[in-house]
Write a protein that holds these residues in place. Structure first.
Motif, PDB file in Angstrom:
ATOM      1  N   MET A 129       0.953  -1.121  -0.182  1.00  0.00           N
ATOM      2  CA  MET A 129      -0.689  -0.320   0.019  1.00  0.00           C
ATOM      3  C   MET A 129       0.483   1.247  -0.056  1.00  0.00           C
ATOM      4  SD  MET A 129      -3.266   1.864   2.765  1.00  0.00           S
ATOM      5  CE  MET A 129      -2.618   0.353   3.918  1.00  0.00           C
ATOM      6  N   VAL A 130       0.823   2.056  -1.314  1.00  0.00           N
ATOM      7  CA  VAL A 130       1.271   3.828  -0.510  1.00  0.00           C
ATOM      8  C   VAL A 130       0.438   3.948  -0.548  1.00  0.00           C
ATOM      9  CG1 VAL A 130       1.870   4.907  -2.188  1.00  0.00           C
ATOM     10  CG2 VAL A 130       3.110   2.766  -3.134  1.00  0.00           C
TER      11      VAL A 130
ATOM     12  N   THR B 250      -2.094  13.225   5.737  1.00  0.00           N
ATOM     13  CA  THR B 250      -3.054  13.229   6.406  1.00  0.00           C
ATOM     14  C   THR B 250      -4.012  11.593   6.129  1.00  0.00           C
ATOM     15  OG1 THR B 250      -4.273  14.615   5.512  1.00  0.00           O
ATOM     16  CG2 THR B 250      -5.514  13.527   5.492  1.00  0.00           C
ATOM     17  N   ALA B 251      -2.906  11.101   5.311  1.00  0.00           N
ATOM     18  CA  ALA B 251      -3.622   9.614   4.892  1.00  0.00           C
ATOM     19  C   ALA B 251      -2.994   8.342   5.812  1.00  0.00           C
ATOM     20  CB  ALA B 251      -3.612   8.829   3.099  1.00  0.00           C
ATOM     21  N   LEU B 252      -1.557   8.995   5.595  1.00  0.00           N
ATOM     22  CA  LEU B 252      -0.373   8.497   6.784  1.00  0.00           C
ATOM     23  C   LEU B 252      -0.774   8.555   8.392  1.00  0.00           C
ATOM     24  CD1 LEU B 252       2.708   7.142   7.210  1.00  0.00           C
ATOM     25  CD2 LEU B 252       3.113   9.375   7.686  1.00  0.00           C
TER      26      LEU B 252
ATOM     27  N   ARG C 294       8.811   9.427   5.040  1.00  0.00           N
ATOM     28  CA  ARG C 294       8.069   8.797   4.060  1.00  0.00           C
ATOM     29  C   ARG C 294       9.641   7.986   3.165  1.00  0.00           C
ATOM     30  NH1 ARG C 294      12.432  10.989   1.096  1.00  0.00           N
ATOM     31  NH2 ARG C 294      12.534   9.295   0.125  1.00  0.00           N
ATOM     32  N   GLY C 295       9.744   6.687   1.939  1.00  0.00           N
ATOM     33  CA  GLY C 295      10.719   6.086   1.720  1.00  0.00           C
ATOM     34  C   GLY C 295      10.809   5.036   2.800  1.00  0.00           C
TER      35      GLY C 295
ATOM     36  N   PRO D 239       5.026   4.863   2.570  1.00  0.00           N
ATOM     37  CA  PRO D 239       4.219   6.340   2.479  1.00  0.00           C
ATOM     38  C   PRO D 239       5.270   7.016   1.703  1.00  0.00           C
ATOM     39  CG  PRO D 239       5.023   4.953   4.679  1.00  0.00           C
ATOM     40  CD  PRO D 239       5.830   4.943   3.913  1.00  0.00           C
ATOM     41  N   THR D 240       5.032   8.190   1.205  1.00  0.00           N
ATOM     42  CA  THR D 240       5.068   8.887   0.095  1.00  0.00           C
ATOM     43  C   THR D 240       4.342  10.279   0.005  1.00  0.00           C
ATOM     44  OG1 THR D 240       6.885   9.039  -2.492  1.00  0.00           O
ATOM     45  CG2 THR D 240       4.518   8.242  -2.230  1.00  0.00           C
TER      46      THR D 240
END
Ligand code: URA
Length: 261
Positions: A193-194, A199-201, A215-216, A228-229
């Motif tokens: 899942m990317v 907000t989504a994180l 991220r990364g 997460p990105t």
């Protein structure tokens, strides 16, 4: 090849993103000047042509549930279509009063890779489809650079209705909508899942997480590898971050190509 693929993604979009005010005028020259064109890194070209590349290390929190999965499921619908129909009828939060169309998400029910954003903007609200505004056009370029089509993946959002004036979704709206996303994830069973943006994180992994720090870096939750990105809208504001997102997507491709289906 690396540069060619990256250019697909880094050519400046023409339009302003409607969820997040401005498209900056910083040109792709900024990004391209930051590239190491002498790099000999092997870049995965497709999901099938990478062998022997690096797996993310196993993590200690393998069994930690994602925030989407911490409650007993409040949605047990049998298919993605059934979820879309239920979303279209939903009045579980105030967003139903101002929406035009619901945006349940789209893509393959067998996707190994899903992308999750925050919530629909104006274009998405008008069309009922995820990521079809300026940020979506950039996401399309990213997919193209990864040699993927929309129909190869699933693209969804934390909330399925547009928050008025593109404000962030409120906690009660996220909570009301989460059973739909939780069930979509449960049915699709993606390998990766990317997560697109802070907000989504925060809704899916950790309410205090910061996207710049997260991220990364691979996270594993409920048996799914999470990358997460930055949100594409953040890349419209600061194109120099595109190279970072591309690095993150290379990790995703490496992982998928080294994980049996
Ligand atoms: N931004 C999002 O987070 N989701 C969309 O669908 C569109 C823009």
């Amino acid at each position: 090849m690396r540069i060619k693929q990256l250019r697909l993604f880094t050519t400046d979009p023409e339009h302003v993103d409607d969820r997040h005010e401005k498209t900056p005028s910083r040109s792709k020259a900024i990004l391209e000047s930051s590239l190491d064109t002498s790099s000999t890194d092997r870049v995965p070209r497709t999901l099938n042509d990478v062998r022997g590349t690096v797996h993310p290390p196993p993590t200690a929190n393998d069994e930690t549930p994602g925030l989407w999965a911490t409650e007993p499921s409040r949605c047990t619908l049998p298919t993605l279509d059934a979820i879309s129909r239920a979303v279209a009828e939903c009045s579980a939060c105030g967003l139903c009063k101002t929406r035009n169309k619901t945006v349940p998400g789209e893509g393959s029910a067998n996707a190994r890779l899903i992308f999750v954003g925050e919530g629909p903007g104006r274009e998405e609200d008008a069309q009922g489809l995820p990521f079809v505004g300026a940020a979506g056009r950039l996401l399309d370029k990213l997919l193209l650079s990864m040699e993927l089509k929309r129909s190869d993946v699933f693209i969804g959002n934390v909330v399925k209705c547009r928050p008025p004036r593109n404000r962030d979704p409120r906690p009660e709206e996220t909570e009301a909508c989460m059973p739909f996303l939780a069930r979509q994830i449960e049915l699709i069973k993606p390998d990766v899942m990317v997560i697109l943006g802070a907000t989504a994180l925060r809704a899916l992994v950790d309410a205090k997480a910061r996207i710049t720090a997260a991220r990364g870096k691979w996270i594993r939750r409920s048996g799914i590898m999470i990358m997460p990105t930055f949100h594409p809208a953040a890349l419209l504001r600061d194109p120099s971050r595109k190279i970072l997102v591309w690095e993150d997507m290379k990790k995703v491709l490496h992982f998928l190509n080294n994980t049996p289906q």
